[in-house]
Design an enzyme around this catalytic site. Structure first.
Site, PDB file in Angstrom:
ATOM      1  N   LYS A   1       0.866  -1.182   0.000  1.00  0.00           N
ATOM      2  CA  LYS A   1       0.000   0.000   0.000  1.00  0.00           C
ATOM      3  C   LYS A   1       0.904   1.234   0.000  1.00  0.00           C
ATOM      4  O   LYS A   1       1.941   1.251   0.670  1.00  0.00           O
ATOM      5  CB  LYS A   1      -0.879  -0.016   1.250  1.00  0.00           C
ATOM      6  CG  LYS A   1      -1.863   1.137   1.344  1.00  0.00           C
ATOM      7  CD  LYS A   1      -2.759   0.998   2.566  1.00  0.00           C
ATOM      8  CE  LYS A   1      -3.789   2.101   2.670  1.00  0.00           C
ATOM      9  NZ  LYS A   1      -4.662   1.929   3.854  1.00  0.00           N
TER      10      LYS A   1
ATOM     11  N   SER B   1      -9.574   2.038   2.940  1.00  0.00           N
ATOM     12  CA  SER B   1      -8.708   2.786   2.063  1.00  0.00           C
ATOM     13  C   SER B   1      -7.691   1.917   1.319  1.00  0.00           C
ATOM     14  O   SER B   1      -7.084   2.393   0.360  1.00  0.00           O
ATOM     15  CB  SER B   1      -7.953   3.857   2.872  1.00  0.00           C
ATOM     16  OG  SER B   1      -7.108   3.249   3.840  1.00  0.00           O
TER      17      SER B   1
ATOM     18  N   SER C   1      -9.643  -0.269   7.235  1.00  0.00           N
ATOM     19  CA  SER C   1      -9.114  -0.234   5.864  1.00  0.00           C
ATOM     20  C   SER C   1      -8.430  -1.496   5.361  1.00  0.00           C
ATOM     21  O   SER C   1      -8.091  -1.568   4.185  1.00  0.00           O
ATOM     22  CB  SER C   1      -8.151   0.937   5.716  1.00  0.00           C
ATOM     23  OG  SER C   1      -8.900   2.102   5.542  1.00  0.00           O
TER      24      SER C   1
HETATM   25  N1  GLN Z   1     -12.983   4.623   6.480  1.00  0.00           N
HETATM   26  C1  GLN Z   1     -12.224   5.047   7.615  1.00  0.00           C
HETATM   27  C2  GLN Z   1     -11.712   6.446   7.409  1.00  0.00           C
HETATM   28  O1  GLN Z   1     -11.991   6.986   6.399  1.00  0.00           O
HETATM   29  C3  GLN Z   1     -11.106   4.095   7.902  1.00  0.00           C
HETATM   30  C4  GLN Z   1      -9.907   4.300   7.037  1.00  0.00           C
HETATM   31  C5  GLN Z   1      -8.741   3.483   7.479  1.00  0.00           C
HETATM   32  O2  GLN Z   1      -8.864   2.475   8.180  1.00  0.00           O
HETATM   33  N2  GLN Z   1      -7.573   3.937   7.073  1.00  0.00           N
HETATM   34  O3  GLN Z   1     -11.062   7.017   8.205  1.00  0.00           O
END
Ligand code: GLN
Length: 494
Positions: free
Chosen positions: A79, A159, A183
């Site tokens: 990532k 994400s 995410s």
């Molecule tokens: N959807 C959550 C956010 O937007 C989690 C994102 C994540 O785990 N990086 O913060």
């Protein structure tokens, strides 16, 4: 001997084939690199075949010399929030355009070249993600959306959307992801793959570009629990000198936990995870997986996590608060993009940040600065911290009655691209089932549990108590021995 369909093989199978010299690391890398042409699903942000092939050659040399690591020559992709010396790193943001890290993140190192103590994996490239990991659909990347291999009109989740799509489309056998509020788990669920977020602090955050430091946790995403166990074994372990929240808990060989009996395992079903907001198709798949567990000897126990709903406001106060502080370092001085025309230093900061950050990142910086500001700190940030502690306590109460908690990962299957484009709160609300474990710092995973509306994958979420990654991986592995959801592939995949 040549093996056809290298990209269909698991991490375990590839490692075996490489160690027994049925195939070389260069052959494997060449096969996967050929699949990346045209960047399917826009999953990758950086590919450099010269770097990859050089790494593969080094792996072959170690395989020949008998100094190979356990996963020597198996491809992986990271990532884009993990910094890498040999590939660009952007965190999905324009503000890091042109940035090159002088070092590798600890997890990149631990999975990489075994001459540096790593598992020996070969890096295929960097994976698309929401900007600074803020999002649930990968639609907040500055470098374009990622499409879901099961239906290219839909989001892959976020994400870590590039990671999930790449693994599902067999562009790479395994990838890293990061999970701040879901995410790893949510995109794994949306793309029908397996992913695990370990206990907070168990795998180093060094070199993982910070979003919300008290929540961020890296972990593996692959097709099976066995493959996740192989990667996680290499990723965990203390990094006390470089990450102040790293825990002094030794790495484990998680594959040893696989194949344990589930007889008598108490699986808690939080009533709050099975309420009104849960789509019928997701419920049906999750309940089907739970019936499989009953057949394997587990007992289902109704439990309650009473503050589940509060996890949304709590998370969306704490995460932006930390983000507003973490992102202050991107000011045009040290990293990446700098505005061209400015009058003085402050003007340079302002223009750089205005040009470099996307809307969602700006929204979160503003929210974070607001909840931390004098006069609102007590009302929002401090209250959120108190409720965060209560949420963690609720889990400990639940673990008096059960060993593992199970439920859906997300209320629905992957939604259509653009569906929530003008409604960021709709994305926030869909995080409801993943946020609680993040706030408590507990390990959680997503395991393919079946298919819902329009044949889209559905993940089962398993949450364990601290340091129970082995128990989760075993439970997931046993389900995968009893079902074949993790082996199915999107139609039309080459
Ligand atoms: N959807 C959550 C956010 O937007 C989690 C994102 C994540 O785990 N990086 O913060």
């Amino acid at each position: 001997m040549t093996i056809s369909n290298l990209h269909d093989m698991s991490v375990a199978e590839l490692a075996q084939a490489l160690h027994s010299k049925k195939v070389s690391a260069v052959e494997v890398a060449t096969d996967f690199l050929a699949r990346l042409g045209g960047n399917p699903h826009n999953a990758f942000l950086d590919i450099d075949s010269e770097v990859t092939l050089a790494q593969a050659q080094a792996s072959d040399a170690r395989l020949q010399a008998g100094t190979a690591g356990p996963l020597e020559g198996v491809p992986v992709a990271h990532k884009d929030v993990f910094v890498t010396r040999d590939f660009a790193t952007t965190a999905g943001s324009k503000i890091l355009t042109g940035y090159r890290s002088p070092f590798d993140a600890t997890l990149v190192q631990k999975l990489g070249a075994s001459e540096h103590g790593g598992a020996g994996m070969v890096t295929l490239g960097k994976l698309n993600c929401d900007e600074f990991a803020m999002g649930s659909a990968n639609e907040n990347s500055a470098f374009g959306k990622v499409t879901n291999p099961w239906d290219t009109a839909r989001v892959p989740g976020g994400s870590s959307g590039g990671s999930a799509a790449a693994v599902a489309a067999r562009l790479v056998p395994a990838a890293t992801g990061t999970d701040t509020g879901g995410s790893i788990r949510q995109p794994a669920s949306f793309c029908g793959i397996t992913g695990i977020k370990p206990t907070y602090g168990r795998a180093s955050r060094y070199g993982m570009i910070a979003y919300a430091s008290s929540l961020d946790q890296g972990g593996p995403m692959a097709r099976s629990a066995e493959d996740c166990a192989l990667l996680l074994s290499a990723m965990c372990g203390p990094d006390l000198d470089r990450d102040s929240t790293s825990l002094d808990v030794p790495a484990e060989d998680f594959t040893r936990a696989l194949n344990g009996s589930l007889e008598g395992l108490r699986i808690g079903m939080p009533q709050e995870f099975f309420g009104e907001g849960l789509a019928a198709d997701v419920r049906a798949a999750v309940e089907g997986a739970l019936r499989e567990y009953e057949k394997l000897g587990a007992k289902l126990v109704p439990i309650s996590l009473p503050r589940t709903e509060l996890s949304i406001p709590v998370y969306y106060i704490i995460a932006p608060a930390e983000a507003s502080s973490n992102l202050s370092r991107f000011d045009g001085v040290k990293f990446g993009h700098r505005a061209k025309d400015f009058t003085d230093l402050v003007d340079m900061y302002k223009k750089t940040r205005a040009e470099g950050f996307g809307n969602e990142v700006k929204r979160r910086i503003m929210t974070g600065a607001y909840v931390l500001s004098h006069g609102y700190y007590d009302a929002y940030y401090l209250q959120a911290q108190k409720i965060r502690r209560m949420i963690a306590d609720d889990f400990q109460n639940a673990f008096q009655q059960c060993d593992v908690i199970a439920g859906p990962v997300a209320p629905t299957v992957a939604w259509k691209l653009g569906e929530n484009a003008n409604d960021p709160v709709a994305d926030y609300l869909a995080d409801i089932f993943t946020l609680p474990a993040s706030l408590a710092g507990l390990p959680g995973m997503s395991v393919p549990a079946g298919f819902g509306a329009d044949g889209m994958p559905v993940g089962l979420q398993l949450i364990g108590n601290y340091f129970k990654e082995g128990q989760l991986l075993n439970a997931a592995h046993r389900l995968q021995q009893a079902t074949d959801f993790h082996l199915r592939q999107p139609e039309g995949l080459k």
